[in-house]
Design an enzyme around this catalytic site. Structure first.
Site, PDB file in Angstrom:
ATOM      1  N   ARG A  10     -22.188 -54.181 -40.587  1.00 28.65           N
ATOM      2  CA  ARG A  10     -22.819 -52.895 -40.216  1.00 28.65           C
ATOM      3  C   ARG A  10     -24.278 -52.934 -40.644  1.00 28.65           C
ATOM      4  NH1 ARG A  10     -23.792 -47.910 -42.720  1.00 28.65           N
ATOM      5  NH2 ARG A  10     -23.896 -46.191 -41.217  1.00 28.65           N
ATOM      6  N   LYS A  37     -23.746 -43.132 -46.060  1.00 33.59           N
ATOM      7  CA  LYS A  37     -24.270 -42.420 -44.893  1.00 33.59           C
ATOM      8  C   LYS A  37     -24.171 -40.925 -45.163  1.00 33.59           C
ATOM      9  CE  LYS A  37     -23.591 -42.155 -39.881  1.00 33.59           C
ATOM     10  NZ  LYS A  37     -22.976 -42.744 -38.703  1.00 33.59           N
ATOM     11  N   SER A  95     -14.712 -44.512 -33.760  1.00 34.36           N
ATOM     12  CA  SER A  95     -14.824 -43.483 -34.810  1.00 34.36           C
ATOM     13  C   SER A  95     -14.335 -42.156 -34.269  1.00 34.36           C
ATOM     14  CB  SER A  95     -16.288 -43.262 -35.203  1.00 34.36           C
ATOM     15  OG  SER A  95     -16.897 -44.462 -35.546  1.00 34.36           O
TER      16      SER A  95
HETATM   17  C1  LIG Z   1     -14.064 -48.424 -39.263  1.00 31.85           C
HETATM   18  C2  LIG Z   1     -15.252 -47.578 -38.966  1.00 31.85           C
HETATM   19  N1  LIG Z   1     -15.084 -46.281 -38.734  1.00 31.85           N
HETATM   20  C3  LIG Z   1     -16.146 -45.497 -38.466  1.00 31.85           C
HETATM   21  C4  LIG Z   1     -17.418 -46.037 -38.403  1.00 31.85           C
HETATM   22  C5  LIG Z   1     -18.582 -45.175 -38.057  1.00 31.85           C
HETATM   23  O1  LIG Z   1     -19.123 -45.527 -36.810  1.00 31.85           O
HETATM   24  P1  LIG Z   1     -20.301 -44.624 -36.167  1.00 31.85           P
HETATM   25  O2  LIG Z   1     -19.776 -43.248 -36.106  1.00 31.85           O
HETATM   26  O3  LIG Z   1     -20.761 -45.249 -34.934  1.00 31.85           O
HETATM   27  O4  LIG Z   1     -21.431 -44.698 -37.248  1.00 31.85           O
HETATM   28  P2  LIG Z   1     -22.250 -45.990 -37.704  1.00 31.85           P
HETATM   29  O5  LIG Z   1     -21.372 -46.783 -38.626  1.00 31.85           O
HETATM   30  O6  LIG Z   1     -22.584 -46.779 -36.500  1.00 31.85           O
HETATM   31  O7  LIG Z   1     -23.415 -45.434 -38.413  1.00 31.85           O
HETATM   32  C6  LIG Z   1     -17.544 -47.389 -38.634  1.00 31.85           C
HETATM   33  N2  LIG Z   1     -18.723 -48.001 -38.586  1.00 31.85           N
HETATM   34  N3  LIG Z   1     -16.470 -48.142 -38.904  1.00 31.85           N
HETATM   35  C1  TZP Z   2     -20.346 -45.488 -41.585  1.00 27.91           C
HETATM   36  C2  TZP Z   2     -19.514 -44.390 -42.035  1.00 27.91           C
HETATM   37  N1  TZP Z   2     -18.997 -43.537 -41.129  1.00 27.91           N
HETATM   38  C3  TZP Z   2     -18.237 -42.638 -41.692  1.00 27.91           C
HETATM   39  S1  TZP Z   2     -18.188 -42.794 -43.361  1.00 27.91           S
HETATM   40  C4  TZP Z   2     -19.189 -44.138 -43.313  1.00 27.91           C
HETATM   41  C5  TZP Z   2     -19.651 -44.867 -44.522  1.00 27.91           C
HETATM   42  C6  TZP Z   2     -18.544 -45.353 -45.401  1.00 27.91           C
HETATM   43  O1  TZP Z   2     -19.123 -45.857 -46.557  1.00 27.91           O
HETATM   44  P1  TZP Z   2     -18.651 -45.382 -47.976  1.00 27.91           P
HETATM   45  O2  TZP Z   2     -17.284 -45.946 -48.166  1.00 27.91           O
HETATM   46  O3  TZP Z   2     -19.630 -45.981 -48.926  1.00 27.91           O
HETATM   47  O4  TZP Z   2     -18.659 -43.875 -47.983  1.00 27.91           O
END
Ligand SMILES: Cc1ncc(COP(=O)(O)OP(=O)(O)O)c(N)n1
Ligand code: TZP
Ligand code: MG
Length: 498
Positions: free
Chosen positions: A331, A429, A400
């Site tokens: 990511r 995030k 998501s």
């Molecule tokens: C396993 C998993 N779940 C949710 C997310 C979040 O994706 P998204 O809403 O597109 O946000 P970003 O990660 O792209 O900022 C994820 N990456 N992985």
């Molecule tokens: C990318 C994203 N989307 C929903 S939560 C998340 C971040 C998850 O990271 P953390 O486990 O540190 O809260």
């Protein structure tokens, strides 16, 4: 009393009386009347028989020759004409004594005789349907315009017969699929979709009057009922049962769509929409099953951003994998494409060495280029179908979800797993809305698709996720910000039930 008989009825009556005189008893039999009515090849009774699938020569021969038949006496002329007028009035709003209604009255005069006639292909219900003017101006209650207005014709009976057979086929297939989604997959979204499709098919087919469908049904005369294809009785698994019935439903829908066009364009269009949904359902049910298999044991999913890791990426992957993490996502949100592809290729090697699944966030193109196991899509990223064209049929696609409707959509779009969150405030995030544990509970009850709760999950609160019903989590900071990811991953696995 003088009856106002049509010339054809007069001729038939004279023929019947003549036959009674000739056989010496003076008793006019139903047989004599019917033979009189069927004497004219071009007459309405003969044409009704032929339109409903009977062979005129066979019927005449049976009436004339069958010594083993009962030949009951005909009712009095008065009774015959009264019944004919009544049928004419009910079906056409016209009490005129014409040959088709006298024919119908005679066919209905004696139940045993009617059964004998059924044995030679005389289908009284189909004849009645052909004479029923209402059937041809039927419209669904919510449509202002009649859906079809047709002259009575054999084509409509033929088409109704095909539609009726395929409606039954489709209903049966949906019933089997309903059982699969409900009892094998335990998936409410899919179960409800199957139910909704069944309902929409029923609503579409209501454009053909049920009386016409029933009248057209001719199971004993169906030459296909005793023809079985090889393999029809062999099924290896419930998923094969589902696969076969998905195909059966699609084929039946296609047939209804095509033959339904005989009744006008609306039925075809409405059934076509259900058929497309059946293709989507197929993907969701079958590919979902494959994905469920690949992700069956996956409990701990780690999202990694190079800059967030306190150790190197490759060390973090190797250690977390050794502790029991099974899925890793790259990511990176701020890299140039060149930097990204370079990192994505390295991560392919590291994850392969660690024997774990590898998912690329946001970018199906990069996932495909580096041979990742899949891609993860957010609600603003490419839709599943578009990403699928890039990554191919075997790659995993995760989506998501933040709302119940997004879960339903993801399941029906053929997502292979879903991310569920955010559950708690996250260091990785920022969010201003948290569906939280209520949403985790909802997802746990709703779908059997692999679902990973995420957002601020750590060793202290992971137990709450499990209590809410999900035993899979995706974490970022809880692993990336640890000097020693291995024991942390191992502890997560314990909390998640091994
Ligand atoms: C396993 C998993 N779940 C949710 C997310 C979040 O994706 P998204 O809403 O597109 O946000 P970003 O990660 O792209 O900022 C994820 N990456 N992985
Ligand atoms: C990318 C994203 N989307 C929903 S939560 C998340 C971040 C998850 O990271 P953390 O486990 O540190 O809260
Ligand atoms: Mg995204």
């Amino acid at each position: 009393m003088k009856h106002d008989l049509s010339p054809a009825v007069e001729r038939a009556r004279d023929a019947a009386l003549g036959a009674a005189d000739r056989n010496g008893t003076g008793v006019v039999r139903l047989t004599d009347w019917l033979l009189g009515l069927l004497e004219e090849d071009e007459g309405k009774p003969a044409s009704l028989l032929e339109r409903t699938g009977a062979d005129l020569a066979d019927v005449r021969a049976a009436l004339g020759d069958r010594g083993d038949w009962l030949h009951p006496p005909a009712p009095s002329e008065y009774t015959i004409y009264a019944a004919a007028r009544e049928r004419g009035l009910v079906l056409r709003g016209d009490p005129a004594l014409t040959s088709e209604f006298v024919f119908l009255a005679l066919l209905n005069a004696d139940a045993g005789f009617r059964d004998q006639l059924a044995g030679v292909g005389v289908r009284v219900d189909a004849i009645e349907a052909l004479l029923d003017a209402k059937l041809y101006v039927a419209a669904p209650a919510d449509d202002a315009e009649p859906v079809f207005v047709v002259p009575e014709s054999t084509e409509h009976i033929d088409a109704a017969r095909v539609v009726d057979a395929n409606l039954n086929r489709a209903r049966e297939a949906f019933r089997v699929l309903d059982d699969y989604c409900r009892f094998v997959l335990d998936d409410r979204v899919l179960t409800e979709e199957v139910k909704a499709m069944r309902h929409d098919l029923a609503a579409a087919s209501a454009r053909i009057p049920p009386a016409l469908l029933l009248a057209a049904r001719n199971t004993p005369g169906d030459v296909g009922t005793d023809v079985t294809a090889g393999g029809e009785y062999a099924r290896e698994s419930p998923s094969q049962v589902a696969a076969v019935n998905l195909k059966r439903a699609q084929e039946a829908l296609r047939s209804i769509e095509e033959y339904g066009k005989v009744f006008g364009p609306e039925l075809g269009r409405a059934v076509e929409a259900v058929r497309y949904r059946a293709y989507t359902l197929e993907r969701a049910v079958l590919a979902g099953a494959t994905a469920r298999g690949r992700l069956a044991g996956a409990k701990l999913y780690v999202l990694l951003t190079g800059a967030q890791c306190v150790s190197s990426l490759d060390f973090t992957i190797a250690e977390a994998a050794a502790g029991g993490a099974q899925v890793f996502q790259l990511r990176e949100k701020t890299m140039t494409d060149r930097e990204l592809i370079d990192r994505a290729e390295r991560m392919r090697r590291w994850t392969r060495d660690a024997g774990v699944l590898y998912i690329v966030n946001d970018r199906p193109d990069v996932a495909r280029l580096v041979g990742a196991d899949g891609v993860h899509l957010g609600q603003d990223d490419l839709p599943v179908a578009a990403a699928r064209r890039i990554v191919g049929p075997d790659a995993l696609i995760g989506v998501s979800t933040h709302t119940p409707e997004q879960v339903r959509r993801a399941v029906l779009d053929g997502a292979d797993y879903i991310g569920v969150g955010p559950t708690f405030p996250s260091r990785t995030k920022e969010f201003d809305h948290f569906p939280g544990l209520d949403f985790v509970r909802f997802v746990a009850a709703e779908t059997s698709l692999p679902a990973f709760a995420l957002g601020g999950i750590n060793l202290s609160n992971a137990g709450q996720v499990v209590e809410a019903g999900l035993t899979r989590v995706a974490v970022s900071s809880a692993i990336a910000e640890e000097d020693e990811p291995q024991p942390v991953a191992a502890r997560f696995r314990q909390i998640l039930g091994g």
